[in-house]
Design a protein around this motif. Structure first.
Motif, PDB file in Angstrom:
ATOM      1  N   GLY A  76       0.807  -1.574  -0.770  1.00 45.20           N
ATOM      2  CA  GLY A  76       0.204   0.049   0.308  1.00 45.20           C
ATOM      3  C   GLY A  76       0.682   1.490  -0.095  1.00 45.20           C
ATOM      4  O   GLY A  76       1.527   1.410  -0.945  1.00 45.20           O
ATOM      5  N   THR A  77       0.203   2.321   0.230  1.00 48.90           N
ATOM      6  CA  THR A  77       1.693   3.350   0.981  1.00 48.90           C
ATOM      7  C   THR A  77       3.115   2.540   1.294  1.00 48.90           C
ATOM      8  O   THR A  77       4.120   3.541   0.797  1.00 48.90           O
ATOM      9  CB  THR A  77       0.441   4.696   2.030  1.00 48.90           C
ATOM     10  N   ALA A 117       6.009   4.308  -3.576  1.00 51.39           N
ATOM     11  CA  ALA A 117       6.762   4.551  -4.502  1.00 51.39           C
ATOM     12  C   ALA A 117       7.254   4.389  -6.479  1.00 51.39           C
ATOM     13  O   ALA A 117       7.741   4.230  -7.438  1.00 51.39           O
ATOM     14  CB  ALA A 117       8.720   2.892  -4.237  1.00 51.39           C
ATOM     15  N   LEU A 118       5.638   3.797  -6.379  1.00 51.82           N
ATOM     16  CA  LEU A 118       5.188   3.664  -7.983  1.00 51.82           C
ATOM     17  C   LEU A 118       5.068   4.871  -8.057  1.00 51.82           C
ATOM     18  O   LEU A 118       5.272   5.569  -9.808  1.00 51.82           O
ATOM     19  CB  LEU A 118       3.656   3.183  -7.411  1.00 51.82           C
ATOM     20  N   VAL A 119       4.318   5.983  -7.152  1.00 55.64           N
ATOM     21  CA  VAL A 119       4.079   7.184  -7.592  1.00 55.64           C
ATOM     22  C   VAL A 119       5.889   8.287  -7.821  1.00 55.64           C
ATOM     23  O   VAL A 119       5.568   8.935  -8.809  1.00 55.64           O
ATOM     24  CB  VAL A 119       3.599   8.069  -6.329  1.00 55.64           C
ATOM     25  N   ARG A 120       6.264   7.910  -7.272  1.00 55.04           N
ATOM     26  CA  ARG A 120       7.920   8.578  -7.446  1.00 55.04           C
ATOM     27  C   ARG A 120       7.990   7.618  -8.953  1.00 55.04           C
ATOM     28  O   ARG A 120       8.799   9.021  -9.188  1.00 55.04           O
ATOM     29  CB  ARG A 120       8.620   8.408  -6.496  1.00 55.04           C
ATOM     30  N   ILE A 150       0.942  14.055 -10.391  1.00 54.34           N
ATOM     31  CA  ILE A 150       0.625  12.351 -10.379  1.00 54.34           C
ATOM     32  C   ILE A 150       0.349  11.743  -9.591  1.00 54.34           C
ATOM     33  O   ILE A 150       1.160  11.990  -8.323  1.00 54.34           O
ATOM     34  CB  ILE A 150       1.643  11.663 -11.195  1.00 54.34           C
ATOM     35  N   ARG A 151      -0.510  10.912  -9.114  1.00 56.90           N
ATOM     36  CA  ARG A 151      -1.017  10.139  -8.252  1.00 56.90           C
ATOM     37  C   ARG A 151      -1.003   8.195  -8.416  1.00 56.90           C
ATOM     38  O   ARG A 151      -2.035   8.183 -10.101  1.00 56.90           O
ATOM     39  CB  ARG A 151      -2.570  10.687  -8.118  1.00 56.90           C
ATOM     40  N   GLY A 152      -1.517   7.688  -7.894  1.00 52.22           N
ATOM     41  CA  GLY A 152      -1.867   6.622  -7.996  1.00 52.22           C
ATOM     42  C   GLY A 152      -2.407   6.172  -9.088  1.00 52.22           C
ATOM     43  O   GLY A 152      -2.708   5.163  -9.501  1.00 52.22           O
ATOM     44  N   LYS A 153      -4.194   6.424  -8.733  1.00 48.11           N
ATOM     45  CA  LYS A 153      -5.266   6.267  -9.469  1.00 48.11           C
ATOM     46  C   LYS A 153      -4.911   6.746 -11.187  1.00 48.11           C
ATOM     47  O   LYS A 153      -5.538   6.027 -11.484  1.00 48.11           O
ATOM     48  CB  LYS A 153      -6.544   6.884  -8.751  1.00 48.11           C
ATOM     49  N   LEU A 212       8.131  -0.738  -9.948  1.00 53.60           N
ATOM     50  CA  LEU A 212       7.687  -1.428  -8.436  1.00 53.60           C
ATOM     51  C   LEU A 212       7.709  -2.671  -8.487  1.00 53.60           C
ATOM     52  O   LEU A 212       8.567  -3.962  -7.834  1.00 53.60           O
ATOM     53  CB  LEU A 212       6.372  -1.307  -8.494  1.00 53.60           C
ATOM     54  N   ALA A 213       6.837  -3.702  -9.464  1.00 59.64           N
ATOM     55  CA  ALA A 213       6.637  -4.967  -9.474  1.00 59.64           C
ATOM     56  C   ALA A 213       8.433  -5.867  -9.668  1.00 59.64           C
ATOM     57  O   ALA A 213       8.522  -6.959  -8.872  1.00 59.64           O
ATOM     58  CB  ALA A 213       6.455  -5.526 -10.912  1.00 59.64           C
TER      59      ALA A 213
END
Length: 313
Positions: free
Chosen positions: A131-132, A183-186, A213-216, A236-237
């Protein structure tokens, strides 16, 4: 023991639910999360009383976001609520006159998934919540592994990169700095800054800037084929799979269960995580591979899990 109550402590709300022996949530009650530690304890009691109006309940389990001692009674440390050696079990029991069990919230969610969700049928399971931040729990031989002091399963703070990115825990290079929603957002923001021409769809979903930019937005843009968004998920993966490969060397589970908000994207993220895990697993060609499964219980996993742990006493 029959019906029990599970309590989930969130940043904005505290939810209490009556849960039966099959893991079904029969009713819930929510109250706002107060700004003070003492207020949170009162709010937990209020949420429990509100949920316990129609049923005969035997015990209460509380999922606490922090380190819980081996007696499942004291919250040793939680950064967001400023609890330090907080005797939460005793303080709540004084308010509600029911037996209380305290458990780390990620452990509770792991137990819920093992008992009633994706882990059904597996005896050895490692759950990772992306998550976060990044958390998790371990079930070995059908038992929740808590460690000698009750603090096992804090995967997010495994040091993946020596002298790496600064983590909120104060250390550097923790796994959650590389495999989490943050991390995904970064990743997406950095790539959109470097090559905005590759992030047209992604930027259009926000305010037009990388900072917006946001996660959604990343999820939606990835479904549209935006290259920066898909690259961010692959990065991320890559890190998530690397961590699972390390955990496989430690625990050799039959299944990894991936939960948390990032896992809601399904195969968009789970497929690349599986590939990364298999690629980085030591002896991958010659050994069995654990299944990598999506969590099934969603946001209710912690409530269901901690209610069942309270039932066991």
């Amino acid at each position: 023991m029959g019906l029990t109550i599970g309590v989930d402590i969130g940043g904005t709300k505290i939810a209490a639910g009556v849960v039966d022996e099959e893991g079904t949530i029969l009713t819930t009650n929510q109250v706002p999360t107060p700004p003070t530690p003492e207020g949170v304890i009162d709010a937990i009691a209020e949420a429990v009383r509100g949920a316990n109006t129609e049923y005969d309940v035997d015990a209460v389990g509380i999922g606490a976001p922090g380190y819980v001692d081996d007696k499942r009674a004291t919250v040793l440390f939680t950064p967001n609520l400023s609890w330090r050696h907080e005797p939460l079990k005793d303080m709540v029991e004084q308010r509600i006159d029911l037996p209380v069990v305290i458990e780390n919230d990620a452990n509770a969610a792991a137990w819920g998934e093992y008992k009633f969700g994706a882990g059904t049928g597996h005896g050895d399971v490692v759950c990772v919540t992306i998550g976060t931040g990044l958390g998790g729990g371990v079930i070995i031989g059908g038992r929740l592994h808590r460690g000698r002091f009750g603090i096992a399963g804090e995967f997010g703070h495994i040091r993946m990169v020596p002298d790496g990115l600064l983590c909120g825990c104060g250390n550097q290079g923790c796994w959650e700095q590389y495999a989490s929603g943050s991390a995904l957002v970064r990743y997406a923001q950095q790539r959109a800054t470097a090559t905005p021409e590759r992030a047209v769809a992604l930027l259009a979903l926000g305010d037009g800037t990388p900072e917006g930019i946001r996660g959604k937005h990343i999820s939606e843009a990835a479904r549209q084929g935006d290259r920066v968004a898909t690259d961010a998920f692959r990065e991320l993966a890559r890190w998530a799979g690397a961590g699972l490969a390390d955990l496989a060397s430690l625990f050799d589970p039959g299944a990894f269960i991936v939960g948390g908000g990032v896992s809601d994207e399904g195969e968009l993220v789970l497929g690349p995580i599986r590939k990364s895990y298999r690629r980085q697993l030591v002896g991958s060609r010659w050994r069995p591979h654990a299944e990598v499964l999506a969590a099934q219980l969603g946001g209710g996993a912690g409530m269901v899990g901690v209610a069942d742990l309270a039932r066991q006493g």
